[in-house]
Design a protein around this motif. Sequence first.
Motif, PDB file in Angstrom:
ATOM      1  N   MET A  83       0.824  -1.206   0.000  1.00  0.00           N
ATOM      2  CA  MET A  83       0.000   0.000   0.000  1.00  0.00           C
ATOM      3  C   MET A  83       0.860   1.259   0.000  1.00  0.00           C
ATOM      4  SD  MET A  83      -3.323   0.964   2.293  1.00  0.00           S
ATOM      5  CE  MET A  83      -2.484   1.643   3.701  1.00  0.00           C
ATOM      6  N   ASP A 132       0.785   3.896  -2.874  1.00  0.00           N
ATOM      7  CA  ASP A 132       0.462   5.299  -2.590  1.00  0.00           C
ATOM      8  C   ASP A 132       1.482   6.230  -3.233  1.00  0.00           C
ATOM      9  OD1 ASP A 132      -1.918   5.022  -1.197  1.00  0.00           O
ATOM     10  OD2 ASP A 132      -0.941   4.903   0.764  1.00  0.00           O
ATOM     11  N   VAL A 182      -3.409   9.459  -3.675  1.00  0.00           N
ATOM     12  CA  VAL A 182      -3.124   8.709  -2.444  1.00  0.00           C
ATOM     13  C   VAL A 182      -4.428   8.313  -1.756  1.00  0.00           C
ATOM     14  CG1 VAL A 182      -2.167   8.888  -0.117  1.00  0.00           C
ATOM     15  CG2 VAL A 182      -0.843   9.690  -2.079  1.00  0.00           C
ATOM     16  N   THR A 193      -5.611   4.462  -1.433  1.00  0.00           N
ATOM     17  CA  THR A 193      -5.701   3.932  -0.063  1.00  0.00           C
ATOM     18  C   THR A 193      -7.087   3.376   0.219  1.00  0.00           C
ATOM     19  OG1 THR A 193      -4.012   5.480   0.688  1.00  0.00           O
ATOM     20  CG2 THR A 193      -5.417   4.497   2.375  1.00  0.00           C
TER      21      THR A 193
END
Length: 196
Positions: free
Chosen positions: A44, A48, A67, A71
């Motif tokens: 992740m 991101d 982002v 996410t």
Amino acid sequence: MRLGVCVEVSGQIGIFENQKACKPLSKHLLGRMRFAQWGFIAIMLVGDLAVSWLFETLYPGSGWLGVLLFTVAALFVWNRYCRTLVPKAWMARGVPAASAITYRIEDQVLVLQGDLTSTHVAWSGVSQIAPGNAAWLFIGSGQAWFLPTRFFADRQQERAFLADCLGKLSAEAKVRSPEAVALVEADVGPWGVARP
């Protein structure tokens, strides 16, 4: 050398000791997959950064949006995956996805009888009957047992079952069980006469 037969053992268990004692369960049940959450976090973070860079390149000043979107999508996927991880591990050991269970009220105990297990919960150990998520929780000493409301044919059967259970509880436990008491009393008029 012949070992003697152990008839019984006893001792004291502290509050939440079961959580500490069962901590290795994930190791035994999931093996290396118990570390999957850390791999997910690493993926992740890399995702991101990559999506942030891409959004900044294509639409300057919008990296934060990339982002945020990545996410949210990643957490959704992880949540879906996590919900299947433990049930799949249990089913790999031959545990069925669903098991039949019967809840039976006896004078001194609530019996939860399954095909392979039987649990006896002393009424003196039940400190509250409380609503759960589509279930009634029988809260005992350091743990709780749940009875799904879908097990009842109708509201009348649910009320009757809870009335019998409440009749077995101590006065203090009844005071802690206002929702169960309210449901039972909703079907009873003055002097205990059933409402039409």
